[in-house]
Design an enzyme around this catalytic site. Structure first.
Site, PDB file in Angstrom:
ATOM      1  N   PHE A 397       0.806  -1.214   0.000  1.00 11.96           N
ATOM      2  CA  PHE A 397       0.000   0.000   0.000  1.00 11.96           C
ATOM      3  C   PHE A 397       0.846   1.275   0.000  1.00 11.96           C
ATOM      4  O   PHE A 397       0.385   2.334  -0.371  1.00 11.96           O
ATOM      5  CB  PHE A 397      -0.873   0.042   1.262  1.00 11.96           C
ATOM      6  CG  PHE A 397      -1.977  -0.978   1.292  1.00 11.96           C
ATOM      7  CD1 PHE A 397      -2.984  -0.962   0.346  1.00 11.96           C
ATOM      8  CD2 PHE A 397      -2.031  -1.939   2.297  1.00 11.96           C
ATOM      9  CE1 PHE A 397      -4.030  -1.884   0.386  1.00 11.96           C
ATOM     10  CE2 PHE A 397      -3.070  -2.862   2.350  1.00 11.96           C
ATOM     11  CZ  PHE A 397      -4.070  -2.834   1.392  1.00 11.96           C
ATOM     12  N   THR A 428      -2.060  -6.427  -7.208  1.00 14.77           N
ATOM     13  CA  THR A 428      -1.981  -5.324  -6.233  1.00 14.77           C
ATOM     14  C   THR A 428      -2.520  -5.808  -4.903  1.00 14.77           C
ATOM     15  O   THR A 428      -3.182  -6.846  -4.836  1.00 14.77           O
ATOM     16  CB  THR A 428      -2.880  -4.133  -6.633  1.00 14.77           C
ATOM     17  OG1 THR A 428      -4.250  -4.551  -6.533  1.00 14.77           O
ATOM     18  CG2 THR A 428      -2.552  -3.658  -8.022  1.00 14.77           C
ATOM     19  N   ASP A 429      -2.287  -5.036  -3.863  1.00 15.78           N
ATOM     20  CA  ASP A 429      -3.033  -5.283  -2.633  1.00 15.78           C
ATOM     21  C   ASP A 429      -4.427  -4.668  -2.819  1.00 15.78           C
ATOM     22  O   ASP A 429      -4.714  -3.979  -3.806  1.00 15.78           O
ATOM     23  CB  ASP A 429      -2.293  -4.716  -1.413  1.00 15.78           C
ATOM     24  CG  ASP A 429      -2.747  -5.406  -0.125  1.00 15.78           C
ATOM     25  OD1 ASP A 429      -3.777  -6.112  -0.157  1.00 15.78           O
ATOM     26  OD2 ASP A 429      -2.093  -5.243   0.911  1.00 15.78           O
ATOM     27  N   TYR A 430      -5.251  -4.922  -1.861  1.00 13.63           N
ATOM     28  CA  TYR A 430      -6.683  -4.556  -1.874  1.00 13.63           C
ATOM     29  C   TYR A 430      -6.909  -3.077  -2.234  1.00 13.63           C
ATOM     30  O   TYR A 430      -6.528  -2.202  -1.456  1.00 13.63           O
ATOM     31  CB  TYR A 430      -7.202  -4.797  -0.465  1.00 13.63           C
ATOM     32  CG  TYR A 430      -8.626  -5.239  -0.319  1.00 13.63           C
ATOM     33  CD1 TYR A 430      -8.922  -6.547   0.015  1.00 13.63           C
ATOM     34  CD2 TYR A 430      -9.679  -4.354  -0.461  1.00 13.63           C
ATOM     35  CE1 TYR A 430     -10.227  -6.973   0.202  1.00 13.63           C
ATOM     36  CE2 TYR A 430     -10.984  -4.760  -0.284  1.00 13.63           C
ATOM     37  CZ  TYR A 430     -11.256  -6.074   0.045  1.00 13.63           C
ATOM     38  OH  TYR A 430     -12.549  -6.490   0.238  1.00 13.63           O
TER      39      TYR A 430
END
Ligand code: BGC
Length: 907
Positions: A397, A428-430
């Protein structure tokens, strides 16, 4: 072609006196084979034999490497045999199927005297030509009782294997070429879209219209859905209702176990036991794949130096070297040697990169770090996971060098793909792409295009790719070729997982019953848990507790708790199935001891904290009684008891994602309880449950013993009982520094010396790097952990004090003696300092360790071989080099209490 035919063989002889005991472990001298040793015995030794009087033991240790994939990779699946040709020899063959954390195989054999100079090493590994190597033992060395042979062999794939490999590669390429030639741009973009739906919520928003979007070919993967029953219908939507029938990939946060929950990752790291760590990932993959999944969002390998950060619980601590060993072991465990097997899962290394370096320990916060610090201390574990073959990488992030990781071309392209040769896919992350709008680098269309261009292949949840890439393409802002490339990488992952052959490979309805939450898995969980415990204090009289005729006051908000034992990232674990401490103790010694129970206090009473925890599944209910009434009850039973066991700590929600804290001590209500217990004058054993290093100076002063148990998983209570009553002697060692005060953070053992280091013996020195109010030292240093027994370390012995050149080797020996009354394990740690270099170096750095088991009064000489690899660091040009000069070698049971010796190593 030549890249497949690369053969290197180097063979060196080292002689040392060592004695290893591979397949036996006794506890308190009552023979008890632990599950892990049992596994090792099954797996690692086809036969065992302890040397008889006239035998010499030969230990072979070395690495098998493969150059087929451009970067050097350890081979993880091989049979290695030592063959004795002479008929007068007792022939013992040992087979190994798994290397250790560094990719090294070790095997041993006993040879009856008169011995031979000649042995053979036969190596077979699927896909490689069999190698038969002659080992000549020089006659001058014949008199040694134990001999170590060190080797490195690059295996050549057989011609047949090269062809098979090329055919496989070719088949994959043509399947994907063929498929992609039929795909529209929309369908390609659809493959880049990862959605969440199902049983778990792991971020701020959830995906909508999932079924419809699958039908429309707008989804490439799904996470948070598991069980064959739930996965199959979604896969059927993709297979039966989309134009091109491309299977979906199914991911999930399988972090420390899937249904059978093991200790939190920080706890697994304190085992310093790579076989256990690898096995834990293997079992997790077995359970996850039986549950419909094929992709796990693990390992998290972020180095963390800040105990305020809640996610310190998810990683392997502060050390890059140890973190790298653990990262590689996890990848091996999840992925095995063949991803198409229905019981292996693709790993996802996260969070790339530097997520653990957030300012002030606040989650998702800014990271600002020099390149050299990244290379020297933070990047190694990601690299180790890539080298071990990780199939996917998750971005972080945070920003890196002022560009968010998910749009950072240097990170995802130059470093990851070009320097490290990563050939899997990047997710990607969330909602990381959407969050780049808030980071302030553009609107959704802009940040989505930047992410794709930087090297992101899959967009988790945010649908930035889905909603904007087509537009960006038609406006000429991105090229079709980049969309193609990302799509190809996703399809390759599905191909590697065998999903094109059988999209329902992981949807076998019969497997949950046979593979999940088995007795064997629970036994493993119990064993990993007790290995993870760290004895922080012992008065050497209270623990282990007597197994009969003892009155125990079992007190504390966590002593009869189930909810918190499995930690906050507990995947599909069900806390109702976990074993509480009260249950574990009762089961183990309940009929010989008297156990009085009182809760004593609430877990947390602070309203601000309570509201937040309970808003996200904390399930903390305040007791109806007043705090005073609860304490009074606890004190009353304590006065009637011989010993108090106080189970205190954090709730699971106080660590993990979005769970940073500035006060990392025990909650006030629990401190009040402890004070009342200390005041009774009875010995208090504190059993801690928590997910981060805590400030415990006051507890350290007053408790008779402190046992750190982290959040130990499904079998927590049984494992804690095992340790409290001496069925297992604790041997865990910290992988994060415990500060005395939160104000000392960031506090880590491998810090720099500075120009004004403070020497505690010159207490009033002013112009030094220090605090006025407390010492610089931590409460418990990195590597620290006690045992019920004691170990004595001899002074260090080296075979030379001046060395020359790249190929020289330094052998360091130290004799360890178990001087106490119990059998036990010790982790012998090797650190190196480089007091003068072209850039400033850490005061010391961990370079190796060995974990050994010794019976009471038994001794063992441990040796480490140091090469120039161990002296290397990144210079200002970011070249990985060693420089000549003096080096200080330290060996000890932790990072502070070491013996040291200085050597000179010249070019
Ligand atoms: C976390 C990741 C996790 C992802 C999916 C994010 O919030 O940072 O570690 O894998 O959610 O659940």
């Amino acid at each position: 072609m030549n890249k497949f035919l690369f053969l290197i063989f180097s063979f060196q002889l080292f002689i040392t006196q060592i004695y290893t005991e591979q397949c036996e472990l006794t506890l308190n001298d009552e023979t008890q084979l632990t599950f892990n040793t049992f596994l090792q015995a099954k797996k690692f030794c086809s036969s065992t034999s302890l040397p008889t009087k006239n035998t010499r033991r030969i230990i072979l240790t070395g690495r098998l490497v493969d150059y087929t994939t451009r970067c050097k990779r350890s081979i993880t699946d091989a049979n290695i045999e030592i063959i004795h040709i002479q008929s007068d020899l007792r022939s013992v063959c040992h087979e190994l199927h798994h290397p250790d954390s560094r990719g090294y195989y070790t095997l041993s054999t006993s040879v009856t005297i008169p011995s031979t100079e000649q042995l053979f090493l036969r190596i077979t590994s699927p896909g490689y030509e069999t190698v038969l190597k002659e080992i000549i033992i020089p006659s001058s060395e014949k008199r040694q009782k134990n001999i170590i042979l060190k080797w490195q062999i690059a295996l050549t794939p057989s011609q047949e294997q090269i062809e098979t490999y090329q055919q496989q590669q070719g088949r994959m390429d043509s399947t994907i070429d063929d498929l992609m030639s039929k795909m529209t741009l929309e369908e390609k973009i659809g493959q880049l879209n990862l959605v969440t739906v199902g049983f778990d919520v792991t971020g701020p928003i959830v995906s909508e219209n999932v079924d419809e979007n699958i039908r429309l070919g707008r989804i490439g993967g799904v996470f948070n859905t598991f069980t064959p029953k739930a996965v199959r219908p979604l896969q059927e939507l993709a297979m039966n209702h989309t134009r091109l029938r491309i299977p979906l990939i199914f991911g999930y946060d399988v972090i420390h176990g899937h249904r059978t929950i093991f200790p939190i990752s920080l706890g697994m790291s304190t085992t310093w036991d790579m076989a256990s760590i690898e096995t834990s990932a293997r079992i997790a993959a077995q359970e996850a794949t039986a549950d419909g999944l094929n992709w796990v969002f693990s390992p998290m390998v972020d180095i963390a130096r800040d105990a305020r950060w809640g996610r310190i619980s998810e990683g392997a601590g502060e050390d890059p070297w140890l973190g790298s060993q653990i990262a590689a072991a996890m990848i091996r465990g999840y992925q095995g040697s063949d991803l198409t097997q229905s019981n292996t899962a693709m790993a996802c290394v996260k969070h790339f990169a530097l997520y653990g370096g957030g300012e002030a320990g606040r989650d998702y916060n800014t990271v600002d770090m020099s390149r050299i610090t990244m290379y020297q201390y933070f990047l190694a574990p990601y690299r180790a996971a890539i080298d071990a073959g990780a199939g996917s990488v998750m971005t972080s992030f945070n920003e890196v060098d002022s560009v968010p990781a998910s749009a950072n071309r240097w990170l995802l392209q130059d470093l990851l793909r070009e320097q490290w040769k990563f050939n899997g896919f990047v997710v990607t992350d969330y909602t990381s792409i959407n969050e780049m709008v808030d980071h302030g680098i553009g609107d959704l269309q802009e940040v989505s295009a930047r992410a794709l261009d930087a090297g992101v292949d899959m967009d988790m949840v945010g649908e930035g790719f889905l909603r904007t890439l087509n537009k960006s393409y038609s406006e000429g802002k991105i090229k079709e070729q980049i969309i193609n490339q990302a799509c190809r990488r996703i399809l390759e992952a599905k191909y590697k997982l065998g999903l094109f052959d059988d999209p329902y490979r992981y949807c076998d309805d019969s497997r949950p019953d046979t593979d999940i939450f088995t007795n064997e898995n629970r036994l493993a969980a119990r064993d990993f848990a007790r290995r993870s415990f760290v004895l922080l204090k012992t008065d050497r009289k209270t623990l282990p507790l007597a197994r009969s005729n003892l009155k125990i006051a079992l007190i504390g908000p966590l002593s009869d708790d189930h909810r918190n034992l499995i930690g906050s990232w507990s995947a599909a674990g069900d806390w109702r199935q976990s074993v509480s401490v009260r249950e574990g103790i009762n089961k183990l010694v309940g009929n010989q001891t008297q156990i009085l129970y009182a809760k004593g206090s609430n877990l947390v009473e602070d309203e601000y904290m309570l509201k937040q925890l309970n808003a996200h599944g904390g399930e903390i209910e305040l007791d109806q009684r007043t705090p005073e009434q609860m304490i009074a009850e606890a004190v009353e039973i304590s006065t009637r008891s011989d010993v108090i066991v106080a189970v205190v700590g954090e709730s699971q929600g106080m660590t993990g994602e979005a769970a940073s804290r500035v006060d990392i001590g025990l909650p006030e209500c629990q401190k009040r309880l402890l004070k009342a217990l200390f005041d009774t004058g009875k010995p208090v054993v504190i059993v801690l449950m928590n997910g981060r290093p805590m400030t415990l100076t006051w507890e350290q002063e007053h408790a008779a013993a402190i046992l750190e148990t982290w959040f130990a998983g499904t079998e927590a209570g049984n494992a804690i009982a095992d340790v409290l009553f001496g069925y297992y002697n604790p041997a865990g060692k910290l992988t994060t520094t415990f500060p005395q005060h939160v104000g000392q953070i960031p506090l880590y053992y491998n810090h720099k010396n500075t120009g004004r280091p403070f020497n505690a013996s010159q207490f009033t020195d002013k112009y030094k790097s220090r605090y006025l109010d407390i010492p610089n030292e931590p409460l418990y240093p990195f590597g620290y952990g006690l045992s019920y027994t004691t170990f004595n370390f001899s002074s260090i012995n080296v075979d030379k004090t001046e060395l020359h050149g790249d190929s020289d080797r330094l052998t360091v020996r130290v004799l360890i003696r178990n001087t106490g009354a119990y059998s036990g394990e010790e982790v012998i740690q090797l650190y190196i300092s480089d007091p003068a270099a072209s850039v400033t170096r850490a005061v010391r750095e961990l370079k190796n360790f060995k974990k050994i088991y010794l019976r009471s009064q038994q001794s063992e000489e441990i040796s480490f071989v140091i090469t120039t690899e161990d002296l290397k660091f990144y210079n200002t040009n970011l070249d990985y080099v060693w420089e000549e000069g003096d080096f200080i070698i330290h060996v000890g049971p932790d990072s502070v209490n070491t013996q040291s010796i200085r050597v000179k190593w010249l070019k």
